[in-house]
Design an enzyme around this catalytic site. Structure first.
Site, mmCIF file in Angstrom:
data_model
loop_
_atom_site.group_PDB
_atom_site.id
_atom_site.type_symbol
_atom_site.label_atom_id
_atom_site.label_comp_id
_atom_site.label_asym_id
_atom_site.label_seq_id
_atom_site.Cartn_x
_atom_site.Cartn_y
_atom_site.Cartn_z
ATOM 1 N N HIS A 31 -6.739 -1.707 -7.392
ATOM 2 C CA HIS A 31 -5.611 -2.521 -7.872
ATOM 3 C C HIS A 31 -5.861 -3.037 -9.283
ATOM 4 C CE1 HIS A 31 -5.303 -2.453 -3.499
ATOM 5 N NE2 HIS A 31 -4.008 -2.685 -3.646
ATOM 6 N N ASP B 161 -2.833 0.153 -8.044
ATOM 7 C CA ASP B 161 -1.566 -0.387 -7.551
ATOM 8 C C ASP B 161 -1.297 -1.787 -8.103
ATOM 9 O OD1 ASP B 161 -1.698 1.883 -6.002
ATOM 10 O OD2 ASP B 161 -1.427 0.859 -4.076
HETATM 11 ZN ZN ZN Z 1 0.635 -2.903 -3.467
#
Ligand code: ZN
Length: 406
Positions: free
Chosen positions: A362, A219
């Site tokens: 992430h 992400d």
């Molecule tokens: Zn996010």
């Protein structure tokens, strides 16, 4: 027997150029010396592309039996592709080890062969698997019945002893059927562009079907760390799914295009990482703008959305669905955004992962070197445990949308 060759279009966009004159052949005399097992009396061939796969269909006036195409006795039907500035490549179907096989230059070509009726064979394969290039090709079909050369040699000898040279030429005919008899058809190998994916099933998911498949998801990119993530994924030989923040996409358009080329999945993580859990029209705008940014950069329209902060609700899920997207949460969360240390990320992922797992990490939004370093331990360990890494769309069995282009 008269053998009429007809070109059949499989695709509106592509077919053999029907050439009745070149494709008509007289068969009468040769069939009197048909080898044991019957002749490969091809009456038509067609070639088309409606998906990633080329489809070639051969139809005969008689059953195409395994014996007739036995590789061990030289039986095969080949389509020869003559493309500009390179030597011709033939793609052949033959019978070997009890199954139909597609072969090119002695190598097996991954694909499928079906026989919807006794007199018909259908081949499907990706052009690249047979090393065919995108573009125009002159094509013709050459079919040889198993054991035919041997039969022909015997027959020819008898004929020669009778001093009938003309007959010898006729006797040679049934061994090789060529379509068209003279010249070639023109065909095109199309380029396949992936334009999106198609969701189905549940409006929101947090894991895939159980089994041994799992998905890595990243992400908050694209970011300065993303190129290193792509290099590491390439080294590890696994695909991932990137939930991207729309407003960061245009500045990294070529990077995002390279994700698609590398086989990764592109997904929507809103336009500006807003908290959208309350839904409403502003959530729809975030969804729309996030997808539009990805589409502008790549031509690809995502079918997956992950709500920023995992903040979601029934209204947001239905708004994402209305825009063709499934909301995706996760089943494995190493809290890597808190930078807990590479060892902690690794151990949490290994402890929480099970079949159908969706692993959250992430590649943007902060320093990501710990997450990056963890991949080199996570991926090989989970592979050793028998897991297969797939994109989220593959995990959820969502089909791709594609477009054929010249
Ligand atoms: Zn996010």
């Amino acid at each position: 027997m008269r053998t009429q060759v007809a070109a059949v279009c499989l695709s509106l966009s592509l077919c053999f150029a029907a050439s009745a004159s070149a494709a008509t052949t007289q068969g009468g005399a040769p069939h009197s010396v048909t080898p044991e097992g019957g002749a490969l009396d091809l009456i038509s061939s067609s070639f088309g592309q409606r998906s990633r796969d080329l489809e070639i269909v051969y139809r005969s006036s008689e059953a195409i039996t395994p014996q007739l195409l036995a590789a061990v006795n030289g039986g095969q039907i080949c389509t020869v592709f003559d493309q500009a500035a390179r030597s011709a490549r033939s793609v052949c179907v033959t019978r070997s080890n009890g199954r139909w096989q597609i072969v090119s230059r002695g190598d097996r070509v991954e694909g499928s062969v079906s026989q919807p009726r006794a007199s018909e064979l259908r081949l499907r394969f990706e052009p690249a698997a047979a090393k065919l290039r995108v573009g125009l090709a002159d094509v013709y079909v050459n079919a040889t019945a198993a054991g035919c050369a041997e039969q022909q040699a015997k027959s020819a000898k008898i004929t020669w002893s009778g001093a009938k040279l003309g007959s010898a030429a006729v006797l040679a005919a049934p061994c090789e059927h060529r379509l068209p008899r003279v010249g070639s058809y023109q065909a095109r190998v199309w380029d396949v562009i992936t334009t999106g994916c198609r969701r189905h099933g549940a409006g929101q998911v947090s894991r895939g079907p159980s089994g041994k498949r799992i998905a890595l998801t990243y992400d908050d990119g694209p970011s300065a760390y993303t190129p290193a993530f792509l290099r590491e994924l390439r080294r590890l030989g696994v695909p991932a799914t990137f939930f991207m923040i729309g407003q960061h996409v245009s500045a990294n358009a070529s990077l995002v295009r390279s994700m698609l080329r590398d086989g990764h999945m592109l997904a929507n993580h809103s336009w500006s990482h807003a908290n959208m859990g309350g839904g409403g029209p502003s959530a729809s705008a975030q969804l729309r703008d996030g997808s539009a940014a990805i589409r502008r950069a790549t031509g690809f329209t995502p079918c997956l959305f992950r709500p920023p902060y995992g903040s979601t609700g029934a209204d947001l899920v239905s708004r994402a669905n209305a825009q063709g997207m499934t909301s995706v949460l996760w089943s494995v969360d190493p809290l890597d955004w808190r930078t807990p240390g590479t060892g902690s990320i690794v151990s949490t992922v290994l402890a929480q992962t099970s079949g159908g797992g969706i692993i959250l990490s992430h590649d943007g939004g902060g320093p990501r070197s710990q997450t990056l370093a963890a991949m080199g331990q996570i991926v090989p360990t989970l592979k050793r445990r028998g897991y297969k890494f797939v994109t989220l769309t593959d995990l959820l069995n969502y089909p791709a949308r594609i477009k054929l282009v010249k």
